[in-house]
Each structure stands twice: as structure tokens, then as C-alpha cells.
Enzyme design. Structure first.
Site, short mmCIF file in Angstrom:
data_model
loop_
_atom_site.label_atom_id
_atom_site.label_comp_id
_atom_site.label_asym_id
_atom_site.label_seq_id
_atom_site.Cartn_x
_atom_site.Cartn_y
_atom_site.Cartn_z
N ASN A 139 0.79 -1.20 0.12
CA ASN A 139 0.01 0.08 -0.01
C ASN A 139 0.91 1.35 0.03
O ASN A 139 1.32 1.87 1.14
CB ASN A 139 -0.99 0.11 1.38
CG ASN A 139 -1.95 1.09 1.34
OD1 ASN A 139 -1.83 2.34 0.64
ND2 ASN A 139 -2.77 1.19 2.50
N HIS A 181 -12.95 3.01 0.10
CA HIS A 181 -13.15 2.00 1.19
C HIS A 181 -13.62 0.71 0.72
O HIS A 181 -13.96 -0.19 1.64
CB HIS A 181 -13.60 2.55 2.14
CG HIS A 181 -12.86 3.32 3.08
ND1 HIS A 181 -13.95 4.41 3.70
CD2 HIS A 181 -11.68 3.78 3.34
CE1 HIS A 181 -12.71 5.28 4.41
NE2 HIS A 181 -11.71 4.76 4.15
N ARG A 217 -11.31 15.66 7.36
CA ARG A 217 -12.26 15.86 6.43
C ARG A 217 -13.60 16.45 6.73
O ARG A 217 -14.31 15.64 7.60
CB ARG A 217 -12.26 14.81 5.29
CG ARG A 217 -10.90 14.64 4.91
CD ARG A 217 -11.27 13.73 3.55
NE ARG A 217 -9.97 12.89 3.11
CZ ARG A 217 -9.76 11.62 3.02
NH1 ARG A 217 -10.94 10.86 3.48
NH2 ARG A 217 -8.72 11.13 3.00
#
Ligand code: ADP
Length: 400
Positions: free
Chosen positions: A8, A180, A241
């Protein structure tokens, strides 16, 4: 035993995990679709995690830190026992509308991921760098790209279309892509397994509450609605966010406050959410401050939980019949106060949290609603790396 490496690659970090997978863990592996990923309701054989880790500060001028992804990955790989490696699975954030399933990497796939950079300027370049470096370091080992967006390609047009001028949306790729996906996929599958029911019969709302946060309505294993949209900015309140807001706020800040768009981008993505409201993005700190009477922390908590409740209501209506609500990721798995507050007052909808079960220190997949409640409220640990490994192996195995 099959060995698979999951990478990742973020803009300044590389996370990795190396799995040894017993043969029976791959039973039921599908032809590479997210919904048909291995395990099914059975998901019995546990993979062995051989190595796991993270390299931070790539590209920053920190003495001793790797200067780029090539250096970071070379260091990671020289330390790992990679003999007998079957494949490398890469997390790729944005697959646009191009990728509805994981993809075996070739030049065309790399070019398509590069084409999507304008939609994910922070993420896709780093993901791409990781694939290119791994390909060069491990020539001959299959590389598979697993997309955060792919699970949501089952959204109906009515769920993925923004109500703006259609020609403009088409021209500039304005579309609900959702993110996600690997987490919502594995968590909805594991929820069905926890309830002992076939995946295609179970309707679940999955709530991934980490630093980033998103909700997903999953109907029989298929994503039918999700809260993140063109980018991961939309939807729930997150660590930094804002999630949903009136788009006119952006014009107002530009016109009245004179903020350049780059600054507004930074404000909404990095200085909003819990950080914007209470100056802290870590839920643990927020809860401590709230308990100590900090009013900003209390308001941030309320705004955060109220937004979750709104999505639960909306997605219940979307699904029509709801079997389960599942909390996952750092906050979802570890913050009973958030779970209780987010679902408070929903008894008339058959949704309730049992205080003793909710507060129990138990780990692992579990039900926290009262026995016989119409809707099972669950906590299910996510495992995005294992989901990427599973999907990678399914692609390498090919269609059955
Ligand atoms: P990421 O999106 O970076 O993978 P995680 O899923 O690890 O994030 O979630 C990080 C969030 O989980 C942080 O806000 C952190 O405060 C929260 N968290 C972790 N442990 C706990 C805990 N015991 N109680 C409350 N929140 C927690």
C-alpha cells in the site's frame, strides 16, 4: 502454501504485509470479482502473517529516510523472505469506471491507472510508483492492482449520478466512485458469516470509521449506495475532512474570504472534520476531552455521530429491509461511545445497542445488539490487506 505480498504505497509511506496462505484459505476464490472474493461465508483458514510494517517519511528531507518509493521498496524487499512469492497485490485508490474488478498489471493497466491521476492526484501517482518499482524489482512475479472503488461499481445509475448538467459531468468524469471498497467488501461478507447466513440474503449498512470514514449500503453482497463520491471528501465527518457540506460554502470562501481554491482544498481535506471543530483528529483524545467537559469536543462528537445516524436512516430507506449494521476500522471497532451515540433513538426502527455487549472489552467479530433484535448491530474488524491478498490470488488463479 502460497506466499503473497501486499503493498500500500501512499505519497509519503509504504505499508506492507506478507502472507502465507494455506491451500484451503483459497477455496471458493472467485474469478477476481470483489463480490466473489475468497472465503465466502466459510472463511475458515487463517492466513499466516509472515511480516508486516510501514516505512514513513519517503521523499522528505529526513536524514536516513528513503528519498523515493524505489529506495523504500528496495529496502523493504531486501528484508523480506520473498522466495516462492506467488504474486504482489497493490492497493490502488482510484479505478474510475475502468476497473470493476482487480486487474493483472500490464502496460495497458498502468496506462489506465495513470489516466485516472486527475481524479486522485494525491493517491494514484504513489500507487503507480509502487507498482512500477515492484515490477522492476520482481520481474516475472505477477502484480495485481486492487481498487478501492471497484466494489462500488454495482451502484445503480440513480445512486452514482450527481444532479448537475449531464454533458459536463460526462466530459469531466463527475460521478460517485466511492472508496474503502475492499473494507466494505470484507466486512459485509464477514457480517453475513457472523450471522450464519448466506451473503446474498443479507442487507447490511457498513460503517468504516477510521481516519477517513464512509458508509455503505450492501444488498446481498453488492454495494448499492456509499457516502464517498468523486473523491473521499464527501459523506461522513472524518478526522480532518468535512464530509458533506453545502457546495456554496466553497464559492463563499473564494468570493468573500478571498481564499484560493488550493487553500479551500486544504481547509476541507486537512483542517476540517474533528480537527476543524475540536483541534484534534484522534478519537481517543477527543473522547478524553469530552469527558473532561470540553465543549468543542462535545460538539464535534455530536456532529460526528449525528451524521452517521443520518446515513443509517437514508440507507435503511434505500435497502428497504435491513438485517445488520456493522461498525469497523479504528473508531468503529474501539469506540463504544460513538457506536451508542450514533444509533441512539432508533428503537422504533428495530435498531438498538445493548450497553453491556457494546462496552465489553471483547475483540473480534461480535454482535452488540440485544438478543432477538430485528437488526443485528455488529462490530467486525476490517482487514483490507487480507482482502487485497485474497483478490490478488483469485486473479492469479484465473477464472474457474
Ligand atoms: P486509518 O484510516 O488511518 O487506517 P484507523 O482505522 O486506524 O485509521 O483509525 C484511526 C482512528 O481510530 C483514530 O481516530 C483513532 O483515534 C481511532 N481509535 C483507535 N483506537 C481507538 C480507541 N481505543 N478508542 C477510540 N478511538 C480509537
Amino acid at each position: 502454501m502460497t506466499r503473497v505480498l501486499v503493498l500500500n504505497c501512499g505519497s509519503s509511506s509504504v505499508k506492507y504485509r506478507l502472507f502465507d496462505v494455506p491451500p484451503n484459505a483459497q477455496a471458493g476464490a472467485g474469478a477476481g470479482t470483489a463480490a466473489a472474493a475468497p472465503g465466502g461465508a466459510g472463511e475458515v483458514a487463517a492466513p499466516l502473517v509472515v511480516a508486516t510494517g510501514v516505512v514513513e517519511q519517503i521523499g522528505e528531507r529526513v536524514p536516513g529516510a528513503p528519498r523515493d518509493h524505489a529506495e523504500a521498496l528496495a529496502a523493504v524487499m531486501s528484508d523480506l523472505p520473498l522466495e516462492g512469492l506467488t504474486a504482489v497485490g497493490h492497493r490502488v485508490v482510484h479505478g474510475g469506471l475502468t476497473f470493476t474488478t482487480p486487474a493483472l498489471v500490464d502496460d495497458a493497466v498502468l496506462a489506465a491507472i495513470a489516466d485516472l491521476v486527475p481524479l486522485a492526484p494525491l493517491h494514484n501517482p504513489a500507487n503507480l510508483a509502487g507498482i512500477e518499482v515492484a515490477r522492476a524489482l520482481l520481474p516475472g512475479t505477477p502484480q495485481v492492482a486492487v481498487f478501492d472503488t471497484a466494489f462500488h461499481r454495482t451502484l445503480a445509475p440513480a445512486a452514482s449520478t450527481y444532479a448537475i448538467d449531464a454533458a459536463t459531468a460526462e466530459r469531466y468524469g463527475i460521478h460517485r466512485y466511492g472508496f474503502h471498497g475492499t473494507s466494505h467488501a470484507i466486512v459485509s461478507r464477514r457480517t453475513a458469516a457472523l450471522l450464519g447466513r448466506p451473503l446474498d440474503e443479507v442487507n447490511t449498512i457498513t460503517l468504516h470509521l477510521g481516519n477517513g470514514a464512509s458508509a455503505c449500503a450492501v444488498e446481498g453482497g453488492r454495494s448499492v449506495a456509499t457516502s464517498m463520491g468523486l473523491s473521499p471528501l464527501e459523506g461522513l465527518v472524518m478526522g480532518t475532512r468535512s464530509g458533506d457540506l453545502d457546495p456554496a460554502i466553497i464559492f463563499h470562501l473564494h468570493r468573500v474570504a478571498g481564499m484560493p481554491f488550493a487553500e479551500i482544498d486544504n481547509l476541507l481535506n486537512r483542517r476540517s472534520g474533528l480537527t476543524g471543530l475540536a483541534g484534534v483528529n484522534d478519537m481517543r483524545t477527543l473522547l478524553t476531552r469530552r469527558a473532561a467537559g470540553d465543549r468543542a469536543a462535545a460538539l464535534a462528537f455530536d456532529v460526528y455521530c449525528r451524521r452517521i445516524r443520518s446515513y443509517v436512516g437514508a440507507y435503511y430507506a434505500e435497502l428497504g429491509r435491513l438485517d445488520a449494521i456493522t461498525f469497523t476500522a479504528g473508531v468503529g471497532e474501539n469506540a463504544p461511545a460513538v457506536r451508542a451515540a450514533a444509533l441512539t433513538g432508533l428503537d422504533r426502527l428495530g435498531i438498538a445497542v445493548d450497553p453491556a455487549r457494546n462496552d465489553s472489552p471483547e475483540r473480534g467479530a461480535r454482535v452488540i445488539s440485544p438478543p432477538e433484535a430485528p437488526v443485528a448491530v455488529c462490530v467486525v474488524p476490517t482487514d483490507e490487506e487480507w482482502e487485497i491478498a485474497s483478490q490478488t490470488l483469485a486473479v492469479v488463479a484465473g477464472p474457474r
